[in-house]
Structure formats: structure tokens, C-alpha cells
Design a protein around this motif. Structure first.
Motif, mmCIF file in Angstrom:
data_model
loop_
_atom_site.group_PDB
_atom_site.id
_atom_site.type_symbol
_atom_site.label_atom_id
_atom_site.label_comp_id
_atom_site.label_asym_id
_atom_site.label_seq_id
_atom_site.Cartn_x
_atom_site.Cartn_y
_atom_site.Cartn_z
ATOM 1 N N VAL A 44 -10.491 -2.324 2.323
ATOM 2 C CA VAL A 44 -10.715 -3.624 2.960
ATOM 3 C C VAL A 44 -11.143 -3.418 4.406
ATOM 4 C CG1 VAL A 44 -9.125 -4.920 1.495
ATOM 5 C CG2 VAL A 44 -8.255 -3.775 3.539
ATOM 6 N N MET A 45 -11.926 -4.359 4.894
ATOM 7 C CA MET A 45 -12.329 -4.324 6.295
ATOM 8 C C MET A 45 -11.221 -4.929 7.153
ATOM 9 S SD MET A 45 -15.181 -2.842 6.883
ATOM 10 C CE MET A 45 -15.537 -3.446 8.538
ATOM 11 N N PRO A 46 -10.907 -4.329 8.285
ATOM 12 C CA PRO A 46 -9.896 -4.899 9.183
ATOM 13 C C PRO A 46 -10.316 -6.289 9.658
ATOM 14 C CG PRO A 46 -10.498 -2.661 9.839
ATOM 15 C CD PRO A 46 -11.485 -3.080 8.805
ATOM 16 N N ASP A 47 -9.368 -7.207 9.742
ATOM 17 C CA ASP A 47 -9.665 -8.544 10.267
ATOM 18 C C ASP A 47 -8.735 -8.927 11.420
ATOM 19 O OD1 ASP A 47 -7.320 -8.960 8.930
ATOM 20 O OD2 ASP A 47 -8.070 -10.503 7.574
ATOM 21 N N ILE A 48 -7.946 -7.967 11.894
ATOM 22 C CA ILE A 48 -7.112 -8.158 13.075
ATOM 23 C C ILE A 48 -7.349 -6.966 13.998
ATOM 24 C CG2 ILE A 48 -4.764 -8.357 13.979
ATOM 25 C CD1 ILE A 48 -3.911 -9.520 11.322
ATOM 26 N N ILE A 49 -7.716 -7.234 15.237
ATOM 27 C CA ILE A 49 -8.054 -6.170 16.183
ATOM 28 C C ILE A 49 -7.208 -6.335 17.435
ATOM 29 C CG2 ILE A 49 -9.921 -5.042 17.458
ATOM 30 C CD1 ILE A 49 -11.781 -6.775 15.464
ATOM 31 N N TYR A 50 -6.589 -5.239 17.878
ATOM 32 C CA TYR A 50 -5.774 -5.249 19.092
ATOM 33 C C TYR A 50 -6.515 -4.481 20.188
ATOM 34 C CZ TYR A 50 -2.003 -6.882 16.086
ATOM 35 O OH TYR A 50 -1.240 -7.614 15.208
ATOM 36 N N ILE A 51 -6.793 -5.179 21.285
ATOM 37 C CA ILE A 51 -7.589 -4.599 22.366
ATOM 38 C C ILE A 51 -6.745 -4.523 23.630
ATOM 39 C CG2 ILE A 51 -9.660 -4.868 23.781
ATOM 40 C CD1 ILE A 51 -10.825 -6.555 21.487
ATOM 41 N N SER B 278 0.394 -8.483 0.578
ATOM 42 C CA SER B 278 0.087 -8.987 -0.765
ATOM 43 C C SER B 278 -0.831 -8.019 -1.499
ATOM 44 C CB SER B 278 -0.560 -10.371 -0.683
ATOM 45 O OG SER B 278 -1.769 -10.327 0.053
ATOM 46 N N LEU B 279 -1.722 -7.354 -0.768
ATOM 47 C CA LEU B 279 -2.607 -6.364 -1.394
ATOM 48 C C LEU B 279 -1.812 -5.156 -1.865
ATOM 49 C CD1 LEU B 279 -5.429 -5.426 -2.149
ATOM 50 C CD2 LEU B 279 -5.692 -4.531 0.179
ATOM 51 N N LYS B 280 -0.849 -4.717 -1.076
ATOM 52 C CA LYS B 280 0.002 -3.593 -1.475
ATOM 53 C C LYS B 280 0.740 -3.912 -2.773
ATOM 54 C CE LYS B 280 0.995 -1.692 3.122
ATOM 55 N NZ LYS B 280 2.052 -1.413 4.118
ATOM 56 N N LYS B 281 1.314 -5.115 -2.835
ATOM 57 C CA LYS B 281 2.051 -5.536 -4.028
ATOM 58 C C LYS B 281 1.134 -5.541 -5.253
ATOM 59 C CE LYS B 281 4.771 -9.414 -5.857
ATOM 60 N NZ LYS B 281 5.338 -10.754 -5.553
ATOM 61 N N GLU B 282 -0.060 -6.092 -5.079
ATOM 62 C CA GLU B 282 -1.023 -6.172 -6.184
ATOM 63 C C GLU B 282 -1.401 -4.784 -6.694
ATOM 64 O OE1 GLU B 282 -5.713 -7.429 -6.734
ATOM 65 O OE2 GLU B 282 -4.525 -8.392 -5.157
ATOM 66 N N LEU B 283 -1.614 -3.844 -5.776
ATOM 67 C CA LEU B 283 -2.014 -2.490 -6.172
ATOM 68 C C LEU B 283 -0.873 -1.745 -6.875
ATOM 69 C CD1 LEU B 283 -4.056 -1.375 -3.031
ATOM 70 C CD2 LEU B 283 -4.935 -2.021 -5.283
ATOM 71 N N LYS B 284 0.351 -1.947 -6.412
ATOM 72 C CA LYS B 284 1.497 -1.298 -7.057
ATOM 73 C C LYS B 284 1.671 -1.799 -8.483
ATOM 74 C CE LYS B 284 3.922 -0.589 -2.690
ATOM 75 N NZ LYS B 284 5.102 -0.941 -1.858
ATOM 76 N N ILE B 285 1.478 -3.110 -8.676
ATOM 77 C CA ILE B 285 1.578 -3.682 -10.030
ATOM 78 C C ILE B 285 0.492 -3.099 -10.927
ATOM 79 C CG2 ILE B 285 1.311 -5.806 -11.366
ATOM 80 C CD1 ILE B 285 2.645 -7.289 -9.028
ATOM 81 N N LYS B 286 -0.725 -3.014 -10.399
ATOM 82 C CA LYS B 286 -1.831 -2.458 -11.184
ATOM 83 C C LYS B 286 -1.583 -0.993 -11.538
ATOM 84 C CE LYS B 286 -5.615 -5.463 -9.669
ATOM 85 N NZ LYS B 286 -6.913 -5.529 -8.965
#
Length: 233
Positions: free
Chosen positions: A38-45, A148-156
Motif C-alpha cells: 500500500v502507498m503511505p497516506d500519512i506523512i510526518y514532517i 484492518s489490513l493486517k487483520k485481513e491478511l492474517k485471516i487470508k
């Protein structure tokens, strides 16, 4: 003699208990995996502001409060919540004491800004006096829906392990039983942002409008492996 007999009885019971604990169930050990990028959508500057002398004149100093106000206003104009901007260097608060000791002291402060769009960041930096910016650079980045992506990948990954075990067991005429043991292995890669020119996005020591460096973002890669032991029935 009685002691020897007692020891023999204890040893006999111990061997019997060990024999009863031996797991004689048929098992199959398999692994399943799932991954995503996934592309990052939160950036800390990080931003560092520093006072400077106008035209080299020690009596004409651009105060840190002026630079701060420009930054605060620019963040507000960009539609970014004020909570997304915070001071990161506690030593910044010593500026008042330092100025009392040394009138020529040039105060500086460091901030951390959270953005979701680099275009907004470019607009912000354009509204701040370039000579008052010591440096800016990207500290880190993240993905807003990472959990939520982590959970989805673990289930898969778990489903993949079960599917593999099912067709392997059925191939020998048996049936798959319950999972006896589950172990999770994760490989999460959060690469650092890559700059095409320099580590700093901007350094305005000699120029009123030093251009920002172009940034290459690498995708965040998540990979999960589930090692599962199933009973064979």
C-alpha cells in the motif's frame, strides 16, 4: 530394601504417566501466506525554524515568534488541524532565558507536522520565510488503515493454510481435524523515504527560495505467514 522398592514403584508410575502423555494423534503441519503493498497516506514532517539577522544587521532580527506565526497561519490556511502540528524539542523553551543572557542569541524551534497530502505541505512551506527555515525533512510515514489490513491478511493466510492442509489430507483419503497449534510470522517493511537530491527537502541558508527535493515513496509491504498444525482424522 523398602527404600529401593519405593523408588522402583515411583519410577514405574513416572514411566506410565509419560507414556500416557505421548500424543499419538496424526498431524499435518502446513503454512499459508498473504501479502499486500500500500502507498503511505500519512506523512510526518519535521520542521526547524531559526531566527536570522536581516541583511546581516545585528539590530534587525527576524524573531522566532514571527516565523511561528507564519507557520501556524500557513497550516491553518492549508486546512490542517492545529493538533497535527506540535513542538518536538523541549529545549526550544529555553530561548527566553538564553536571550536574557545574550541579546545576540538566535533562537530556534523544532516542530512535527502530520499531513496526508504533500501538495498541502508545499503550499505551507511557500508561506513561511525561507531564510527562517533551518531545515525540513520527512521523519516517517504510515497507512491509515494499517490495522484492518493486517487483520485481513492474517485471516487470508490462515485460510490458505487450511485450504492447503485440506487438499493434502484428502489426497490420502483422510479428513482434516481441528487446529492444534497456530504460529504467526510477520514481515512488515516500512522503508524510509528516498530523496532524489538530498536528505533534506529544503535548506534555506543561502537562498530565499531553495527548491524542495523530489521524494520517491516506496510502498509499505505487509507479509504474514501462519504456521498451523492440524489433526488428521
Amino acid at each position: 530394601m523398602k527404600k529401593l522398592l519405593s523408588l522402583a514403584i515411583v519410577a514405574l508410575f513416572s514411566l506410565s504417566a509419560m507414556a500416557q502423555q505421548v500424543d499419538l494423534r496424526k498431524k499435518i503441519n502446513v503454512s499459508g501466506s498473504a501479502e499486500a503493498e500500500v502507498m503511505p497516506d500519512i506523512i510526518y514532517i519535521s520542521i526547524s525554524l531559526k531566527e536570522y539577522l536581516k541583511d546581516g544587521n545585528s539590530k534587525k532580527k527576524v524573531e522566532i515568534t514571527t516565523l511561528e506565526n507564519e507557520l501556524f497561519k500557513a497550516v491553518q490556511n492549508a486546512g490542517i488541524a492545529k493538533e497535527n502540528l506540535s513542538i518536538t524539542n523541549l529545549s526550544s523553551y529555553t530561548a527566553i532565558a538564553q536571550k536574557k543572557k545574550n541579546p545576540d542569541y538566535l533562537a530556534s524551534k523544532q516542530y512535527r507536522l502530520k499531513v496526508t497530502d504533500l501538495n498541502k505541505w508545499n503550499a505551507i512551506i511557500d508561506e513561511v520565510d525561507a531564510k527562517g527555515i533551518a531545515y525540513t525533512n520527512i521523519d516517517s510515514y504510515d497507512y491509515s488503515k494499517i490495522e484492518s489490513l493486517k487483520k485481513e491478511l492474517k485471516i487470508k493466510a490462515m485460510q490458505a493454510a487450511k485450504a492447503k492442509a485440506t487438499y493434502l489430507v484428502e489426497a490420502i483419503g483422510d479428513k482434516l481435524g481441528s487446529a492444534l497449534d497456530i504460529q504467526e510470522i510477520n514481515n512488515e517493511a516500512f522503508p524510509q523515504p528516498m530523496y532524489r537530491s538530498n536528505v533534506m527537502m529544503m535548506k534555506a541558508e543561502a537562498s530565499d527560495a531553495a527548491p524542495a527535493a523530489e521524494i520517491d515513496f516506496k510502498k509499505i509491504k505487509l507479509n504474514y505467514v501462519m504456521n498451523v498444525v492440524f489433526e488428521i482424522r
